[in-house]
Enzyme design. Structure first.
Site, PDB file in Angstrom:
ATOM      1  N   ASP A 149     -12.434   1.625   0.057  1.00 50.98           N
ATOM      2  CA  ASP A 149     -11.496   2.173   1.043  1.00 50.98           C
ATOM      3  C   ASP A 149     -12.271   2.994   2.091  1.00 50.98           C
ATOM      4  OD1 ASP A 149      -8.169   3.658   0.714  1.00 50.98           O
ATOM      5  OD2 ASP A 149      -9.134   2.494   2.285  1.00 50.98           O
ATOM      6  N   HIS A 150     -11.960   4.310   2.204  1.00 54.57           N
ATOM      7  CA  HIS A 150     -12.630   5.109   3.239  1.00 54.57           C
ATOM      8  C   HIS A 150     -13.899   5.760   2.697  1.00 54.57           C
ATOM      9  CE1 HIS A 150      -8.264   5.972   4.804  1.00 54.57           C
ATOM     10  NE2 HIS A 150      -8.618   4.713   4.939  1.00 54.57           N
ATOM     11  N   TYR A 186     -14.321   4.375   8.122  1.00 55.09           N
ATOM     12  CA  TYR A 186     -14.831   3.012   7.881  1.00 55.09           C
ATOM     13  C   TYR A 186     -16.272   2.832   8.353  1.00 55.09           C
ATOM     14  CZ  TYR A 186     -10.220   1.717   6.277  1.00 55.09           C
ATOM     15  OH  TYR A 186      -9.054   1.644   5.554  1.00 55.09           O
ATOM     16  N   HIS A 241       0.856  -1.196   0.000  1.00 55.13           N
ATOM     17  CA  HIS A 241       0.000   0.000   0.000  1.00 55.13           C
ATOM     18  C   HIS A 241       0.890   1.245   0.000  1.00 55.13           C
ATOM     19  CE1 HIS A 241      -2.758   3.077   1.504  1.00 55.13           C
ATOM     20  NE2 HIS A 241      -3.736   2.293   1.118  1.00 55.13           N
ATOM     21  N   CYS A 287      -3.822   2.493  -4.159  1.00 55.80           N
ATOM     22  CA  CYS A 287      -4.783   3.299  -3.392  1.00 55.80           C
ATOM     23  C   CYS A 287      -4.876   4.686  -4.001  1.00 55.80           C
ATOM     24  CB  CYS A 287      -4.342   3.369  -1.936  1.00 55.80           C
ATOM     25  SG  CYS A 287      -5.462   4.368  -0.937  1.00 55.80           S
ATOM     26  N   HIS A 344      -7.638   0.308  -3.883  1.00 53.88           N
ATOM     27  CA  HIS A 344      -8.494   1.105  -2.995  1.00 53.88           C
ATOM     28  C   HIS A 344      -8.969   2.283  -3.827  1.00 53.88           C
ATOM     29  CE1 HIS A 344      -6.271  -0.301   0.908  1.00 53.88           C
ATOM     30  NE2 HIS A 344      -6.822  -1.297   0.248  1.00 53.88           N
TER      31      HIS A 344
HETATM   32  C1  CS2 Z   1      -6.019   2.964   4.223  1.00 53.37           C
HETATM   33  C2  CS2 Z   1      -5.088   2.201   5.143  1.00 53.37           C
HETATM   34  O1  CS2 Z   1      -4.386   4.647   4.033  1.00 53.37           O
HETATM   35  C3  CS2 Z   1      -5.338   4.098   3.485  1.00 53.37           C
HETATM   36  O2  CS2 Z   1      -5.787   4.414   2.376  1.00 53.37           O
HETATM   37  O3  CS2 Z   1      -6.564   2.112   3.249  1.00 53.37           O
HETATM   38  O4  CS2 Z   1      -5.863   1.521   6.102  1.00 53.37           O
HETATM   39  C4  CS2 Z   1      -4.279   1.163   4.416  1.00 53.37           C
HETATM   40  O5  CS2 Z   1      -5.176   0.189   4.065  1.00 53.37           O
HETATM   41  C5  CS2 Z   1      -3.210   0.526   5.276  1.00 53.37           C
HETATM   42  O6  CS2 Z   1      -2.255   1.501   5.530  1.00 53.37           O
HETATM   43  C6  CS2 Z   1      -2.580  -0.635   4.509  1.00 53.37           C
HETATM   44  O7  CS2 Z   1      -1.557  -1.222   5.246  1.00 53.37           O
HETATM   45 MN    MN Z   2      -5.914   2.772   1.053  1.00 54.92          MN
END
Ligand code: CS2
Ligand code: MN
Length: 353
Positions: free
Chosen positions: A316-317, A330, A206, A244, A271
């Site tokens: 993701d978020h 989340y 990530h 991401c 993500h």
């Molecule tokens: C999240 C984190 O930062 C992000 O976008 O998705 O929770 C990510 O999943 C973690 O840092 C992965 O190790």
């Molecule tokens: Mn992420």
């Protein structure tokens, strides 16, 4: 494409598997054993129990997020060597319960960082925000205290129990350069990729979130050049990316569709979230392209064209909507809305719109 949602587990998540199961098009969850400190082995029995719980809810568990990497591994010290052996055992145990992809990150000390966990948006919802100016001149402990007073849930890596360890960790990273960190990431991956090849488990790193150094700590997974270095340093196809968009996309210097087209075959997990980006600032938004700075259609089109057809994806978020209280980023509602929107984009792309 396999649409999933992150799930923190019974007792650690306000969202239930039954709720996730009812989101159209979501086939699985991406869980983890969050109670185990980084560096410890993930016991097979624990993973079997987690898999059985997820399967009983009619969902899959083929992607894990995250088997976290200890700072000892990131620092490349002797304890890190023991942790790498434990990580290898965890990979074997994950493979034994059907896991195909493991997400992880190599950020020193912290996981993702924000400066505001509930920034109000004009529609009355709240979101996560990062303001570099807010961090300037503050110590990590200051930020820790602010964030830990901001609600019941802490960001991963920012739990209040970690505050006493921060000084020693920063001392350990003193003088550690980005090249040192790169060397330690390469050593970690060189040690584990033969086992990944044997077990059929792909690693998916990530990116840094935010995609730039903070508190003077080096970060090495923020840009297209970082991915180029990573894939040339460790050519094994078991070395892949969790792409991401909210993390890479917080930096206007990253062209996301172009990065996806360049690295697509090595993107095993994505993500897909949107951000409103400004220099040294970003806030999270609804997933719609029109809500933020990212072109989600172009991102989904590039993924469809260039990533493996089986790629795992998650929204993701999300923002916090309709009075919900949940782990920062989340909540259920906005991630469900995001999953529905993303499924719509994938369908339109797949049918050749
Ligand atoms: C999240 C984190 O930062 C992000 O976008 O998705 O929770 C990510 O999943 C973690 O840092 C992965 O190790
Ligand atoms: Mn992420």
């Amino acid at each position: 494409m396999q649409m999933t949602l992150r799930w923190f587990g019974n007792g650690l998540d306000t969202v239930t598997l039954d709720q996730i199961r009812q989101i159209p098009g979501v086939v699985g969850v991406v869980p983890a054993l969050h109670d185990l400190p980084a560096g410890e082995v993930w016991p097979l029995e624990r993973l079997q129990a987690l898999r059985d719980t997820v399967h009983a809810a009619g969902l899959t568990m083929e992607c894990i997020e995250s088997v976290n990497v200890s700072d000892d591994i990131k620092l490349g010290n002797a304890t890190g060597q023991k942790h790498i052996q434990n990580y290898i055992e965890s990979i074997r145990n994950c493979a034994a319960v059907g896991v195909k992809v493991i997400c992880y990150n190599f950020m020193p000390v912290f996981d993702w960082t924000r400066t505001d966990m509930a920034m109000p948006l004009s529609d009355g919802s709240t979101c996560l925000c990062y303001d570099a100016k807010h961090v300037e001149g503050k110590s990590p402990e200051d930020i820790f205290r602010e964030l830990s007073e901001s609600g019941d849930f802490a960001m991963p890596g920012w739990e209040p129990f970690r505050i006493p360890t921060i000084k020693a960790l920063f001392a350990a990273y003193k003088g550690v350069t980005a090249d040192d960190l790169r060397a330690n990431l390469k050593a970690f991956l060189d040690a584990i990729t033969p086992v990944c090849e044997e077990c059929g488990v792909k690693m998916a790193i990530h990116p840094d979130d935010p995609p730039w150094p903070i508190f003077g700590l080096p970060r090495i997974l923020s840009t297209a050049d970082d991915l180029r270095w990573l894939f040339s340093a460790v050519p094994s196809e078991m070395n892949g990316s969790t792409f991401c968009t909210g993390s890479f996309g917080a930096g206007s210097f990253n062209d996301l569709p172009a990065m996806i087209r360049e690295f697509g075959p090595r993107i095993y997990f994505a993500h897909l979230r949107n951000v409103e980006q400004r220099p040294g600032w970003f806030n999270e938004t609804a997933h719609l392209s029109s809500a933020g700075s990212l072109d989600m259609y172009a991102i989904v089109k590039a993924l469809h064209d260039c990533a493996p057809h089986w790629v795992f994806v998650r929204p993701d978020h999300g923002r916090m909507l309709w009075g919900e209280t949940a782990r920062p980023g989340y909540g259920l509602y906005d991630r469900a809305l995001g999953a529905a929107y993303l499924n719509g984009l994938f369908e339109a792309v797949e049918k050749g719109s």
